[in-house]
Scaffold this motif. Sequence first.
Motif, PDB file in Angstrom:
ATOM      1  N   VAL B  38       0.833  -1.204   0.000  1.00 54.34           N
ATOM      2  CA  VAL B  38       0.000   0.000   0.000  1.00 54.34           C
ATOM      3  C   VAL B  38       0.871   1.260   0.000  1.00 54.34           C
ATOM      4  O   VAL B  38       0.535   2.261  -0.628  1.00 54.34           O
ATOM      5  N   THR B  40       3.590   1.738  -1.610  1.00 56.34           N
ATOM      6  CA  THR B  40       4.015   2.096  -2.964  1.00 56.34           C
ATOM      7  C   THR B  40       2.878   2.841  -3.675  1.00 56.34           C
ATOM      8  O   THR B  40       3.138   3.682  -4.531  1.00 56.34           O
ATOM      9  N   LEU B  41       1.617   2.538  -3.306  1.00 57.68           N
ATOM     10  CA  LEU B  41       0.490   3.249  -3.916  1.00 57.68           C
ATOM     11  C   LEU B  41       0.414   4.691  -3.410  1.00 57.68           C
ATOM     12  O   LEU B  41       0.164   5.619  -4.194  1.00 57.68           O
ATOM     13  N   TYR B  42       0.610   4.886  -2.101  1.00 59.07           N
ATOM     14  CA  TYR B  42       0.656   6.252  -1.572  1.00 59.07           C
ATOM     15  C   TYR B  42       1.784   7.035  -2.257  1.00 59.07           C
ATOM     16  O   TYR B  42       1.607   8.160  -2.665  1.00 59.07           O
ATOM     17  N   ILE B  46      -1.267   7.319  -6.098  1.00 59.10           N
ATOM     18  CA  ILE B  46      -2.494   6.587  -6.442  1.00 59.10           C
ATOM     19  C   ILE B  46      -3.458   6.680  -5.256  1.00 59.10           C
ATOM     20  O   ILE B  46      -4.662   6.808  -5.436  1.00 59.10           O
ATOM     21  N   ILE B  47      -2.918   6.631  -4.019  1.00 59.75           N
ATOM     22  CA  ILE B  47      -3.697   6.963  -2.831  1.00 59.75           C
ATOM     23  C   ILE B  47      -3.224   8.337  -2.376  1.00 59.75           C
ATOM     24  O   ILE B  47      -2.038   8.537  -2.132  1.00 59.75           O
ATOM     25  N   TYR B 467       5.690   5.270 -10.107  1.00 54.87           N
ATOM     26  CA  TYR B 467       4.734   4.309 -10.682  1.00 54.87           C
ATOM     27  C   TYR B 467       5.401   2.958 -10.908  1.00 54.87           C
ATOM     28  O   TYR B 467       4.806   1.917 -10.648  1.00 54.87           O
ATOM     29  N   ALA B 470       5.546   1.082  -7.799  1.00 57.56           N
ATOM     30  CA  ALA B 470       4.251   0.515  -7.419  1.00 57.56           C
ATOM     31  C   ALA B 470       3.979  -0.787  -8.189  1.00 57.56           C
ATOM     32  O   ALA B 470       3.416  -1.739  -7.626  1.00 57.56           O
ATOM     33  N   ALA B 474       3.398  -4.381  -6.462  1.00 61.25           N
ATOM     34  CA  ALA B 474       2.233  -5.238  -6.707  1.00 61.25           C
ATOM     35  C   ALA B 474       2.671  -6.674  -6.999  1.00 61.25           C
ATOM     36  O   ALA B 474       2.057  -7.632  -6.505  1.00 61.25           O
TER      37      ALA B 474
END
Lengths: 143, 568
Positions: B38, B40-42, B46-47, B467, B470, B474
């Motif tokens: 999560v 990596t998304l922040y 993305i978050i 990106y 991320a 994943a």
Amino acid sequence: MERIALMLASGLLGLFFLALLAAARLQGINVPPCLPPEVKPFSEGRVDTLPDGRRQVFYVARMWRFEPEVVEVPVGKPIDVFLSAADVTHGLYVSWTNVNLMAIPGAVNAYTFRLEKPGVYPIICHEYCGSAHQNMVAYLVAK
Amino acid sequence: MSTVRANFQVAPLSRVLMIVEVALPILLLVLGIYHGFVQTLYRAGIIQSSSFAGLGYYQGLTLHGVINAVVLTTFFGVAFGNAVMQYYLRQPLFPTVHLLSTGLMGIGTLIAAVPMLLGLADVLYTFYPPLKAHPAFYIGATLLVVGSWIAFFGWIPLIRRWMREHPGQPIPLAVLGMLTAFIIWFACTIPLAIEVLFMLIPWSLGWIDTINIPLARTLFWFFGHPLVYFWLLPTYVVYYVMLPKEAGGKLYSAPAARLVFLLFLVLSIPVGLHHQYTEPGFERFWKGLHALLTFGVAIPSFITAFTVAASLEHAGVQRGATGLFGWIWKLPWFDANRPIVAYSLAGLLIFILGGLTGLVNASYNLNQTIHNTGFISGHFHMTVGGPVFLIILGLSLELFSQLTGKPVRGRGWNIAVPYLWALGLYIFSPAMMIGGLLGQPRRTNMGLSYLDPSSPHFRLDWVVTSYIAAIGGAIMFLAFLIYVGVWIATIAAPAEKPAGLLYLSTAESLHSDVPTTSIMAKLRPWLAIAVLLIIVSYWAPLRQAMRTPENAPPYAPDNPTPAIQVKK
């Protein structure tokens, strides 16, 4: 075989280390110096210009901003940065440079550098300093 | 090296305790790995929030660091050490000592978990003061460490007895490896204990108002770098002792392996100042000395690279390889019945880049470009998050299978885990490192500022690498989910063998082992050099840290006013 591998590895590491020392001595790329303990932490940011025109910036890092926030500096001239932390530990990293310092409560950090190109250089706090750490940014404007 | 081939039957109580030691951290790891992904998304924007699904970014980052780097590694070190001691020394563990040790570790972990889960300890796993956590966080962590000490103390009489009963034989290589790992651990947790017991706990309880921050940081890194060798040495034991045998060959040189462990004993502690190059208050000479010694501690890892590669080459040749590089393709990369090979080889592929980038970090003035940037996180995910993590995953499942008598289910999926993890990591880590070279900070919720296009601080030059990181994250998360699936399938399967039959495959040495008269069969001279180097390298830096003009009161992570008002 083992001995040859061991010698090669040690020799290579020795060469690397000499290169680091050469960069520190000949090119002046070094880690922050140790200021004498008489240099006390300060709690207000300011910019001084010495009689010879040299610029000195006294940064205070606090939750969650740098003071002063925007500083103009001359291109190609030496700049002395002094850094104090008003509350917790912070970091000061001038983008695209070697200016990478920790702001430690109770001690004063220092670094001398030049900006060779005109432009706006963001200063990032790169040490976690609490919930709004990601918003702690200042700018150096080199003209 | 004497080879022990027979199984060892673990006593009933120790069997249950060892199951707890391997299963509890894997359970917690679900949360730790989830928040890794999560994050990596922040960081990619993305978050764009301070929390997601009820878990704050910095709260989750604290859990990610504490669970993955401290709880998992300590529990595994103890569990694997317990297995090695019982198997090679052919003696049961002391039941009371074992119960006390595992009990303290488990209770300590739970005590520290409560404030972390309640958001009362958002201080990350380095818990740098003057950010302050709830006292229970420090107390729980202390009990975890003390529990691991007790396990170590319980092994010493077993080793002594074995030496009495086997005069003229050097102690088994795996025992030497785990012994050095825990001597380093015990020695380096002493400065940590001084920091936590005499500074952080009384200060967090309000008994003392202020503490010396540079001193606390110096004590922390006195512990913090040897810690990585405590993570690494159990992995090296697997590489030296189990991998060559599983790959179908022999250990190229047992004396070289012994030398490696002894060099770590000498060099792994006097190097911590390389985490403090960018800090005030230390004379440059001492930073330079620690840089030199850090280069020194790279030597045993170079020897390991050589010895492990030579052992694998020997294994490949035994399997019929010809030519200079033919051995590489003859190794059992995808043999589902030899998961240790898959977990080891994937880890070794990662470690090539992990080791080299570590040299960059150690490099004194070169560190000015990368200190506290994403480069650092990129690096250590290729060491502790690479070979160390994969060996822990592979061996934890294997030990669980032996302790319960349940065969591993989904064996094909099991060996896909390390390669998928390595693939994800080879995307994630280089992206983090390039981002770091572009100036991206580590440990920062970038989605709220630098990766938010509507923010005045938006950094277009950081978008691509964030990106890509991320995407890597994943893939790594997917690998871990498969691993969890294999665990669930294994737990659900009925036992097919007697429970608690320990078996560790053990390679013979191609070159003959050292005689007991050799200096390499002794510990004391090496310990003496280690102590001397620690005193020489830390005496002056500790004195310099103690000269700090002002101490600091505690702060909560969400409040700029100190928790205690101090008169100046």
